[in-house]
Scaffold this motif. Structure first.
Motif, mmCIF file in Angstrom:
data_model
loop_
_atom_site.group_PDB
_atom_site.id
_atom_site.type_symbol
_atom_site.label_atom_id
_atom_site.label_comp_id
_atom_site.label_asym_id
_atom_site.label_seq_id
_atom_site.Cartn_x
_atom_site.Cartn_y
_atom_site.Cartn_z
ATOM 1 N N UNK A 76 27.044 52.084 29.014
ATOM 2 C CA UNK A 76 26.414 50.819 29.372
ATOM 3 C C UNK A 76 27.459 49.714 29.493
ATOM 4 N N UNK A 77 27.247 48.756 30.406
ATOM 5 C CA UNK A 77 28.213 47.665 30.569
ATOM 6 C C UNK A 77 28.291 46.778 29.323
ATOM 7 N N UNK A 78 29.515 46.313 29.029
ATOM 8 C CA UNK A 78 29.756 45.410 27.901
ATOM 9 C C UNK A 78 29.836 43.991 28.451
ATOM 10 N N UNK A 79 28.911 43.136 28.029
ATOM 11 C CA UNK A 79 28.718 41.824 28.661
ATOM 12 C C UNK A 79 29.996 41.012 28.761
ATOM 13 N N UNK A 80 30.778 40.969 27.689
ATOM 14 C CA UNK A 80 31.990 40.138 27.695
ATOM 15 C C UNK A 80 32.990 40.629 28.732
ATOM 16 N N UNK A 81 33.168 41.954 28.811
ATOM 17 C CA UNK A 81 34.123 42.493 29.781
ATOM 18 C C UNK A 81 33.592 42.398 31.202
ATOM 19 N N UNK A 82 32.255 42.478 31.359
ATOM 20 C CA UNK A 82 31.671 42.283 32.687
ATOM 21 C C UNK A 82 32.077 40.927 33.238
ATOM 22 N N UNK A 83 31.991 39.893 32.410
ATOM 23 C CA UNK A 83 32.343 38.538 32.851
ATOM 24 C C UNK A 83 33.823 38.453 33.215
ATOM 25 N N UNK A 84 34.689 39.099 32.420
ATOM 26 C CA UNK A 84 36.118 39.099 32.742
ATOM 27 C C UNK A 84 36.373 39.775 34.080
ATOM 28 N N UNK A 85 35.697 40.898 34.293
ATOM 29 C CA UNK A 85 35.954 41.649 35.521
ATOM 30 C C UNK A 85 35.381 40.954 36.749
ATOM 31 N N UNK A 86 34.353 40.178 36.605
ATOM 32 C CA UNK A 86 33.849 39.396 37.739
ATOM 33 C C UNK A 86 34.943 38.457 38.249
ATOM 34 N N UNK A 87 35.668 37.812 37.324
ATOM 35 C CA UNK A 87 36.735 36.894 37.709
ATOM 36 C C UNK A 87 37.938 37.653 38.266
ATOM 37 N N UNK A 88 38.298 38.768 37.646
ATOM 38 C CA UNK A 88 39.438 39.564 38.122
ATOM 39 C C UNK A 88 39.176 40.146 39.504
ATOM 40 N N UNK A 89 37.924 40.536 39.743
ATOM 41 C CA UNK A 89 37.571 41.109 41.036
ATOM 42 C C UNK A 89 37.739 40.077 42.152
ATOM 43 N N UNK A 90 37.456 38.820 41.860
ATOM 44 C CA UNK A 90 37.647 37.750 42.852
ATOM 45 C C UNK A 90 39.125 37.623 43.230
ATOM 46 N N UNK A 91 40.002 37.776 42.247
ATOM 47 C CA UNK A 91 41.445 37.737 42.533
ATOM 48 C C UNK A 91 41.837 38.945 43.368
ATOM 49 N N UNK A 92 41.346 40.131 42.978
ATOM 50 C CA UNK A 92 41.644 41.368 43.700
ATOM 51 C C UNK A 92 41.277 41.229 45.176
ATOM 52 N N UNK A 93 40.137 40.627 45.471
ATOM 53 C CA UNK A 93 39.667 40.539 46.849
ATOM 54 C C UNK A 93 40.548 39.657 47.735
ATOM 55 N N UNK A 94 41.402 38.863 47.126
ATOM 56 C CA UNK A 94 42.302 38.009 47.914
ATOM 57 C C UNK A 94 43.553 38.744 48.384
ATOM 58 N N UNK A 95 43.874 39.867 47.747
ATOM 59 C CA UNK A 95 45.173 40.505 47.995
ATOM 60 C C UNK A 95 45.264 41.076 49.405
ATOM 61 N N UNK A 96 44.195 41.691 49.898
ATOM 62 C CA UNK A 96 44.271 42.304 51.223
ATOM 63 C C UNK A 96 44.663 41.274 52.279
#
Length: 499
Positions: free
Chosen positions: A464-484
């Motif tokens: 099951x997803x861990x709420x605190x890490x879900x929030x961290x990964x939402x922000x990290x994913x936004x950074x990841x999407x800029x790299x391409x």
């Protein structure tokens, strides 16, 4: 006891499973064969190697397994998608097969868009023109090997050729036909319009059958070489991803699969072909009757991790290589990886893009690089999940299979990045078990594939997803999407220097 055999014809090996009527795998065999890569971007195989190793595997399965030949009722197939096996008037291969991961056909993809138009192509096939698909390969042979193309009377995909050699009946089923870029998805037939525009004789397209259709019994020669009864029923089978979906129980709306193999796949069941994803994800016929699936692809998923291990830890086991990865925090202490080491498919159909490590610091150790690679692969897969969600699909539970399902920390990472429950199956054989299920259903063991799945598929654990890490990964994913977007031009310039 009754048995069926699932044959999974992969890129590096054929895997055969002997499955009883309770869904238990009683014996399995794997036989490898070589890739032929004569030039950069080329990837071919000799179709006779598939036949030889499949027959060898069947012989071992019959000889060493617990089943008598007359107890094995049926065989079905899963196979690598998109490959081109070009046949002459006697159904002999005219050349080596050109495989799904061959990227020589960029010019032919551009030609398809110029002559057909991108929107018209999507309207007919539901898919964009990509180098891996079969139609661009046909055009490449037509333009570069015209003497061979003039002799061509038909084409099939890899597993279809093996099935033909076992039965003498030539056909292609819909889940693989949908990946050729020649199937009219709305009409459920070969597109004469595309054939006419691209100057391809429509008669080259083989007869179409359903994945669960019986396509003959074994030829006497094949029976003699394999040890099976000539009365063994042979069923059409499906594309590897379609069979992987069957073998994972993706058989109703709301069911989604994440598979991390050499490439990575996010696949979701569709009950109709009426949705419009604008070509951002693939839209194919399912191996299940009257069903479809949408699919996003990461070209170098497990391959990225294997590449990194081969370069920096070739003598270590995966356990040694990944030891301590669970102690690295989300974001890998500021290190980000994009898994474009062999190009990318979804959402960036770009054969020329290459991977990046962003944020390297003198304090980073190897394990943080390993963690970043795992995160980057998961972020890339999440791009497909985001497309599905943005188009109204509800995704809260995902079946995870492949190499990514063998590491429990990685499964938890998937739960956090995808913000969904991740289900690990007790026995994860994916396409091979899916092919066996098609044979079991075809033999009449079950009233439906769903009832077959209930008997054959068991859940091991749910993450099951861990709420605190879900929030961290939402922000990290936004950074990841800029790299391409910020590296695409740089990679285009660097292409000149790649040997």
């Amino acid at each position: 006891m009754k048995y069926v055999i699932g044959v999974d014809l992969g890129t590096s090996a054929v895997k055969l499973l002997l499955v009883d009527e309770l869904g238990s795998i009683q014996y399995e065999v794997s036989k490898s064969y070589p890739l032929i890569q004569e030039k950069n971007g080329y990837s071919e195989q000799n179709p006779e190697e598939w036949v030889k190793e499949t027959l060898s595997g069947l012989k071992e399965l019959v000889k060493q397994g617990p089943a008598l030949d007359n107890e094995i009722e049926g065989i079905s197939f899963s196979g690598q998608m998109h490959g081109l096996v070009l046949l002459d008037e006697k159904n002999n291969p005219l050349r080596h097969a050109i495989l799904w991961n061959d990227t020589r056909t960029t010019a032919q993809c551009n030609e398809i868009y110029e002559k057909v138009g991108e929107q018209r192509l999507l309207g007919i096939t539901k898919n964009p023109a990509l180098e891996g698909f079969t139609l661009p390969k046909l055009l490449w042979v037509k333009q570069n090997e015209p003497h061979l193309f003039k002799q061509a009377k038909s084409f099939v995909l890899p597993k279809d050729y093996v099935r033909y050699r076992l039965t003498g009946e030539l056909a292609m089923e819909y889940s693989d036909a949908a990946g050729t870029l020649l199937l009219d998805m709305n009409a459920g037939e070969w597109s004469r319009e595309l054939c006419q525009i691209l100057d391809i004789d429509a008669s080259i397209c083989p007869p179409l059958v359903a994945s669960t259709d019986q396509t003959g019994t074994l030829l006497q020669e094949a029976a003699d070489l394999s040890g099976l009864s000539p009365h063994t029923k042979v069923f059409a089978g499906g594309a590897d991803n379609a069979c992987g979906a069957v073998g994972s129980g993706i058989l109703e709306d709301g069911k989604t699969l994440c598979s991390v193999g050499t490439s990575g796949v996010v696949l979701s069941y569709e009950s109709s072909n009426h949705k419009d994803f604008g070509g951002r994800v693939h839209y194919f016929n399912h191996a299940a009757p009257e069903a479809y699936y949408t699919m996003g692809v990461t070209l170098a998923a497990g391959y990225s991790l294997n590449w990194f291990k081969d370069v920096f830890a070739s003598n270590e086991s995966f356990e040694q290589f990944a030891y301590g990865v669970e102690n690295v925090p989300a974001g890998s202490n500021g290190l980000l990886f994009t898994p474009y080491v062999a190009g990318e498919r979804t959402p960036h159909a770009d054969a020329g893009i290459r991977g990046s490590f962003i944020g390297m610091d003198r304090m980073h150790s190897r394990i943080e690089f390993v963690h970043a690679v795992m995160e980057g692969i998961t972020f890339s897969l999440n791009e497909s999940i985001e497309i599905f969600r943005n188009n109204g699909k509800q995704i809260d539970t995902i079946i995870s299979t492949g190499g990514g399902a063998k590491n429990e920390y990685w499964l938890q990472m998937q739960a956090n990045v995808f913000n969904a429950n991740i289900v690990k199956l007790s026995s994860e054989q994916g396409p091979g078990i899916g092919a066996a299920m098609l044979a079991a259903y075809g033999c009449g063991w079950f009233a439906s594939l769903q009832s077959c799945a209930e008997a054959f598929i068991k859940v091991d654990r749910t993450f099951e997803p861990e709420k605190e890490k879900v929030e961290e990964y939402i922000q990290l994913f936004k950074i990841y999407q800029q790299v391409y977007t910020q590296t695409a031009s740089l990679n285009e310039q660097l292409a000149h220097y790649r040997k």
